[in-house]
Design an enzyme around this catalytic site. Sequence first.
Site, short mmCIF file in Angstrom:
data_model
loop_
_atom_site.label_atom_id
_atom_site.label_comp_id
_atom_site.label_asym_id
_atom_site.label_seq_id
_atom_site.Cartn_x
_atom_site.Cartn_y
_atom_site.Cartn_z
N THR A 24 0.85 -1.19 0.00
CA THR A 24 0.00 0.00 0.00
C THR A 24 0.88 1.24 0.00
OG1 THR A 24 -2.07 0.90 0.87
CG2 THR A 24 -0.40 0.33 2.51
N CYS B 47 -3.34 7.62 7.67
CA CYS B 47 -3.90 6.26 7.63
C CYS B 47 -2.94 5.28 8.31
CB CYS B 47 -4.10 5.81 6.19
SG CYS B 47 -5.35 6.74 5.29
N HIS C 263 -5.77 -1.10 4.93
CA HIS C 263 -5.34 0.31 4.87
C HIS C 263 -6.47 1.16 5.46
CE1 HIS C 263 -3.33 3.71 2.33
NE2 HIS C 263 -4.14 4.26 3.21
#
Lengths: 293, 162
Positions: B23, B29, B46
């Site tokens: 990711t 995040c 995520h």
Amino acid sequence: MVTQINQQELQKIVKAVPMLSPSASRLLQITANPDHDLVEVVNLVKTDANLTARVLKVINSAAFGMANQITSIDRAIAYLGERIIISIAIGDSAGKLFGKELSGYEAAGGDLWKHDLRAAIAAREVVAQSGLDISTELAFTAGLLHDIGKALISDYLQGSVTEAVALISQEEQPHDYLAAEKKLVGFDHTEAGYELAKAWQLPDELAEVIRYHHEPARANEEYRALVYAVHLGDNIAMMGGFGTGADSMRYKLDPGYVNYIKLSPNTLENIMLTVDMEFEKLEESFSDSGEKN
Amino acid sequence: MGQIILGVGDYGASNAPGDDIKTFALGSCVSVIFLDPKTRAVGMAHIALPDSSINKAKATEKPGYFADTAIPALLELMAKSGCDKRGKGMVVKLCGGANVMDTNDTFQIGKRNALAIKKILWSFGMGAIAEDLGGNFSRTVSISVSAGQVTLSSPGKPNWQL
């Protein structure tokens, strides 16, 4: 190689950038006026056949899911809103600059445009959801343009990322990325962007956002609330994972925004979610309709 | 053999040796990583926000987006490859959750994400054995299924392992 820029060179860089199209330029003038009417936007778009065609392509893209083909430009603009018309006009007229690979920041081609679009949506949502008494559409436009200086100085920052990050990480005198840019090439991206804003004859409020979006307290008081809104929008875009490479998250957030903008943690989370959803839709509509960005 | 790329709010798992799960650009995040030593399966989510109560419809459509819905969803997905439904024996790693340079709590979403994730993990009796959280920089993270190795990168820094 990192290269210092002097004032004369900066002027040369700015001069080498193509002017905005007359309709994009006029559109920014009209929409910066708080008393303008949507009719003025419609009339302007109608004088530009290329822009009209683009707008109709976007509204008829799958992303908007229209049941019937829209052929009236009046209806298309009323439905899409000014901000999307402005995005199309800017994308058309300065797409090369916004789509440029920012190798000096180790950001890929298109990253700047995505960051700008997200900052624009976020700035608009900050204004709308905090009830700030300024135009949501102007906040969007300002967000779209705020980082344009990065496209001007990026080439000169080539190969500087490790050094910039080291400057920021040093303990005695921590820099933010803005200070690192200034130390490395002599100008930061807000100063470079401001020169372009002057060359493009952008309205004062937009030039002010470009110049002070990292130091909103220094902005002209008349435009300060708008500058703070974009300041937050910029940070929200970076927090959401859409920065422009090495500088992402490496700026100071001015807590003085609370004097202009009331935001609860919950509202901020809502804004972040809205940015994700709106961005997906806008990106899809632009790519469906053949917009390069 | 391939690369599974997760966008914001996505989650995925694999037990195929040679697969990578990756990711990009975690800002505030947080990436939650599960490694199951028993089945050799790995999973990642995520996560963008701490709490799904702000938008239930979004949570139904994309459970990986919120801490409270992502972790049960990832466990459920991994159970399909034979992992324990409640994550028993699972090795947990966390990374991301950066914060902008701010003195005001409102913008500390990275911190709130990490805290919310830890609370949900505790409710399953799970806890992270390694974490790389906070700071003011963005992180890209990948994990290889065969080696179970978590690699992080950020512009201007040498890559590091977690």
